[in-house]
Write a protein that holds these residues in place. Structure first.
Motif, PDB file in Angstrom:
ATOM      1  N   ARG A 199      -7.173 -28.758 -20.758  1.00 15.36           N
ATOM      2  CA  ARG A 199      -6.819 -29.100 -19.382  1.00 15.36           C
ATOM      3  C   ARG A 199      -5.471 -28.495 -18.986  1.00 15.36           C
ATOM      4  NH1 ARG A 199      -8.359 -32.781 -15.566  1.00 15.36           N
ATOM      5  NH2 ARG A 199      -9.634 -34.038 -16.958  1.00 15.36           N
ATOM      6  N   ARG A 245      -3.657 -22.114 -16.239  1.00 18.13           N
ATOM      7  CA  ARG A 245      -4.497 -22.896 -15.319  1.00 18.13           C
ATOM      8  C   ARG A 245      -5.423 -21.971 -14.526  1.00 18.13           C
ATOM      9  NH1 ARG A 245      -3.529 -28.180 -14.924  1.00 18.13           N
ATOM     10  NH2 ARG A 245      -1.595 -29.009 -15.794  1.00 18.13           N
ATOM     11  N   ARG A 302     -13.547 -26.623 -12.262  1.00 14.17           N
ATOM     12  CA  ARG A 302     -13.456 -27.943 -11.630  1.00 14.17           C
ATOM     13  C   ARG A 302     -12.969 -28.994 -12.622  1.00 14.17           C
ATOM     14  NH1 ARG A 302     -18.882 -29.122  -8.261  1.00 14.17           N
ATOM     15  NH2 ARG A 302     -17.585 -30.791  -7.427  1.00 14.17           N
ATOM     16  N   ARG A 347     -11.190 -28.582 -15.279  1.00 14.87           N
ATOM     17  CA  ARG A 347      -9.808 -28.317 -15.693  1.00 14.87           C
ATOM     18  C   ARG A 347      -8.815 -28.408 -14.537  1.00 14.87           C
ATOM     19  NH1 ARG A 347      -9.787 -24.425 -20.192  1.00 14.87           N
ATOM     20  NH2 ARG A 347     -11.853 -24.387 -21.113  1.00 14.87           N
ATOM     21  N   ARG A 348      -9.346 -28.497 -13.318  1.00 14.72           N
ATOM     22  CA  ARG A 348      -8.506 -28.431 -12.119  1.00 14.72           C
ATOM     23  C   ARG A 348      -7.712 -27.124 -12.129  1.00 14.72           C
ATOM     24  NH1 ARG A 348      -6.327 -34.723 -12.145  1.00 14.72           N
ATOM     25  NH2 ARG A 348      -8.406 -35.680 -12.071  1.00 14.72           N
ATOM     26  N   SER A 405      -7.687 -22.757 -11.180  1.00 11.64           N
ATOM     27  CA  SER A 405      -8.217 -21.782 -10.236  1.00 11.64           C
ATOM     28  C   SER A 405      -9.316 -20.975 -10.921  1.00 11.64           C
ATOM     29  CB  SER A 405      -7.109 -20.844  -9.757  1.00 11.64           C
ATOM     30  OG  SER A 405      -6.591 -20.088 -10.831  1.00 11.64           O
ATOM     31  N   ASP A 448     -14.310 -27.395  -3.154  1.00 13.42           N
ATOM     32  CA  ASP A 448     -13.152 -27.945  -3.862  1.00 13.42           C
ATOM     33  C   ASP A 448     -12.657 -27.037  -4.991  1.00 13.42           C
ATOM     34  OD1 ASP A 448     -15.390 -28.320  -5.431  1.00 13.42           O
ATOM     35  OD2 ASP A 448     -14.761 -30.274  -6.206  1.00 13.42           O
ATOM     36  N   VAL A 449     -13.281 -25.878  -5.176  1.00 18.19           N
ATOM     37  CA  VAL A 449     -12.845 -24.937  -6.206  1.00 18.19           C
ATOM     38  C   VAL A 449     -11.815 -23.971  -5.609  1.00 18.19           C
ATOM     39  CG1 VAL A 449     -13.566 -23.064  -7.751  1.00 18.19           C
ATOM     40  CG2 VAL A 449     -15.010 -25.084  -7.462  1.00 18.19           C
ATOM     41  N   ASP A 450     -10.683 -23.829  -6.288  1.00 21.74           N
ATOM     42  CA  ASP A 450      -9.642 -22.883  -5.860  1.00 21.74           C
ATOM     43  C   ASP A 450     -10.093 -21.486  -6.268  1.00 21.74           C
ATOM     44  OD1 ASP A 450      -7.326 -21.609  -5.100  1.00 21.74           O
ATOM     45  OD2 ASP A 450      -6.157 -22.292  -6.824  1.00 21.74           O
TER      46      ASP A 450
END
Length: 290
Positions: free
Chosen positions: A147, A152, A176, A178-179, A181, A227-229
């Motif tokens: 995570r 990231r 998603r 892992r939050r 990008s 919601d995905v960067d």
């Protein structure tokens, strides 16, 4: 019942790093973790038994290894359910079979017999080429924190499968969870026969090929959740070089590998093969049905 994350362990440092990664991945997905040691020790030891134990000494060592790896995983992720197994089989066959009941397989680069750790060992290569589920190979130098990765960022190589790509779906889900990008990369090249010395035409073939790459990306990514960067890139050059360069600033690189059930040989393309050997981050090889 949730399918587990399966990790192959053998006591080597690469396999312990893989077990760390697998424990984090299992916690992230909310699934169990299964640690497996596979070896044909009887082939090499025959009737040799460990002192005071009615078992081959290699089996005793294997049981100690999986027990220690399980304890390490429990300390790292106390909330993850953990099971272990020791299998008297060739590790390639055992792990591929284990993958049929797993949501993913996690492996290190090389086992105890490895000489050059930075290159992929034969077991990891064979499993990545034949497994029915995604195979994540944890490369040397990974920080092993799923995570809270250093970058990231998850990178996915976008091929011709478009929105139907299993690799793309896997990469979206990993980003998603892992939050992180998601960098979707499409490599493109201008065929040599289209080059021209005419000053008014020199840029036209390149523009057309880059435009086609952008269109492939757009089609593949049109259903990506909001919601995905998401970041999309078209890069000129061989896919192997483009993705290896992208891996330097990623925590995970995802690539698809086509599977042909009628073909029994090594089922990895040149791109996936190069990434498994030389990638700067962990690599996930996701089966794509032919």
């Amino acid at each position: 019942m949730d399918l587990p994350i399966v990790v192959g362990v053998d006591g080597s440092e690469p396999s312990l790093r893989a077990a760390d990664w697998a424990a984090d991945e299992a916690a992230l997905r909310g699934v169990p973790l299964r640690l497996v040691y596979a070896s044909l020790w009887e082939r090499y030891e025959g009737e040799s038994l460990a002192e005071d134990v009615d078992k081959p000494s290699e089996q005793v060592l294997a049981e100690d290894i999986v027990r220690a790896a399980a304890e390490r995983a429990r300390r790292r992720q106390p909330g993850v359910g953990i099971s272990t197994d020791v299998l008297p089989e060739e590790p390639e066959y055992a792990l591929v079979r284990e993958g049929r009941g797993a949501c993913a397989l996690v492996l290190g680069t090389r086992g105890r017999s490895g000489i050059v750790e930075t290159l992929l060992g034969s077991v990891s290569l064979a499993v990545a080429a034949h497994a029915d589920c995604p195979v994540i190979v944890v490369r040397p130098g990974n920080d092993n924190h799923v995570r809270a990765g250093a970058h990231r960022r998850v990178v996915v190589g976008v091929g011709e499968q478009g929105a139907d790509s299993a690799a793309l779906r896997f990469a979206v889900e990993e980003a998603r969870l892992r939050r992180a990008s998601l960098d979707a990369v499409r490599a493109w090249r201008r065929p040599a026969h289209e080059t021209t010395d005419h000053p008014l035409l020199a840029g036209e073939p390149a523009r057309l090929h880059e435009q086609h790459a952008a269109e492939v990306l757009d089609r593949a990514l049109k259903e990506t959740p909001a919601d995905v960067d998401l970041h999309r890139r078209t890069v000129e050059g061989p896919a192997r070089r483009v993705l290896l360069n992208a891996s330097r600033e990623a925590d995970l690189l995802v690539v698809g590998a086509r599977r042909n059930q009628a073909h029994l040989g090594l089922q990895l393309g040149r791109v996936a093969h190069a990434l498994l050997h030389h990638c700067a981050c962990a690599v996930a090889v996701v089966p794509e049905r032919a």
